[in-house]
Enzyme design. Sequence first.
Site, short mmCIF file in Angstrom:
data_model
loop_
_atom_site.label_atom_id
_atom_site.label_comp_id
_atom_site.label_asym_id
_atom_site.label_seq_id
_atom_site.Cartn_x
_atom_site.Cartn_y
_atom_site.Cartn_z
N CYS A 153 2.97 -3.17 -0.14
CA CYS A 153 2.09 -2.64 -1.37
C CYS A 153 2.32 -0.95 -1.32
CB CYS A 153 0.73 -3.06 -1.11
SG CYS A 153 0.32 -4.80 -0.90
N HIS A 166 -6.39 2.75 -3.14
CA HIS A 166 -5.79 1.58 -2.91
C HIS A 166 -6.85 0.62 -3.39
CE1 HIS A 166 -2.58 -1.05 -1.61
NE2 HIS A 166 -3.48 -1.32 -0.81
N GLU A 186 -10.89 2.33 3.87
CA GLU A 186 -10.48 3.46 3.04
C GLU A 186 -11.44 4.51 2.80
OE1 GLU A 186 -7.76 4.38 -0.99
OE2 GLU A 186 -8.70 2.26 -0.62
N LYS A 197 -7.02 -1.11 -9.70
CA LYS A 197 -6.99 -2.35 -9.51
C LYS A 197 -8.09 -3.41 -9.95
CE LYS A 197 -3.97 -2.07 -5.52
NZ LYS A 197 -3.92 -0.49 -5.33
N HIS A 223 -3.96 -6.26 -8.44
CA HIS A 223 -2.87 -5.67 -7.41
C HIS A 223 -1.59 -5.80 -7.67
CE1 HIS A 223 -1.44 -3.99 -3.84
NE2 HIS A 223 -2.31 -4.80 -3.04
N PHE A 247 0.65 -4.32 3.90
CA PHE A 247 0.99 -5.17 5.28
C PHE A 247 2.10 -4.62 6.13
CE2 PHE A 247 -0.73 -9.49 3.51
CZ PHE A 247 -2.16 -9.11 3.32
#
Length: 417
Positions: free
Chosen positions: A166, A306, A317, A338, A343, A402
Amino acid sequence: MTRETHSRRVVVTGVGAVTSLGLSTADTWAAIVAGKSGAAPIASFDAAAYATRIGAEVRNLVPEEFMDLKDSKRTDRVVHLAMAAARQAVAGVDFDRLDRNRIGVVIGSGIGGIATFEKQHANLLSRGPDKVSPFFIPMMISDMTSGYVSIAFNLRGPNYTTVSACSAGGNAIADAFLLIQSGLADAVLTGGAEAAITPMSFAGFCSAKAMSRRNDAPERASRPFDAERDGFVMGEGAGILFVEELEHARRRGAKILGEIVGVGLTGDAFHMTSPAPNGEGAVRAMQMALAVAKLAPTAVDYVNAHGTSTELNDASETAAIKQVFGEHAYTLGVSSTKSMVGHLLGAAAAVELIFCVLAIRDDVLPPTINYEHPDPACDLDYVPNAARKRRVDVALSNAFGFGGHNTAIIVRRFADR
């Protein structure tokens, strides 16, 4: 890096976005400001047996409007999305008057041509190896996003694809910034593209219990920072930016939309999928971007988070933003777009940086929709449910992937100094 190359300023002169909210930047941005959701029941395959049956799909895309019909049949959907966004980003650019050897293409994609992989694997199992398409490999590999775009525009500078889940789009844009600053390129077409709403991809994310299961109310499913968040809504699309060295842009009379002034790139070295405790890697990424930009934390007006709508990500975050910005964290506008486009995985960072550029252009903070239940672990101003008019001079965009990949990119209102 010499003082001369380090002083090369990097400006954004074109943007292109294709999302579930629209096939153009203008349509997407208008829907973002209006707080609309692009999530809906999955239409591209039968998802009846899946735990999650919703997503933010791009609808009504006609590839041959952006590329040769024959080529459209020999490329994966991820390339179609990249080309649709790239055409927008360079609309009006006369490449014949520029040195194509000095213009690069760097586009991120976390997964690449997974739809092609699934289809050709099914051919292998049902019909045998001779029925696998000779175009299988070039259609499937992730680097064809940048490869095909470079061929389409005959751009012969640095050309590659970043693959960092991502964060892929963020890594691509950061690399474009560094290529221009170092003098290895004068302009780069950069961003991210992803087309991962497929049966196998969905099955994997469902098994991981990573996606929201609010199937009866898809438009309300993505709810970053809300106490009742239960996972992300997968989206697809592309975001492409044309970034140039300032004098290169000036010579061709380009309209400057903003200036990229800082990038931060870090690794968690912690876990395959979970963020480092208290967002430690994110903290270092944001601090690095501020240091590169030579900006104090108080200079930042807006953070495009994010904000995936997952329990761990949103809390970590928030903790990271508070550590970096201190008391200023509570006066920042922080939102997750998002909540509207879903996403976009490897394309997320690029689309979200475009939203930062447009937030500066229009002096508006895009909202986080579906924010209804405050979470004590997420206590910042997430611009809940409605856009807000506010002066935005500096915006920061976060992306975390990830594998522990973290990027932070800072864009500033352009000042001719």
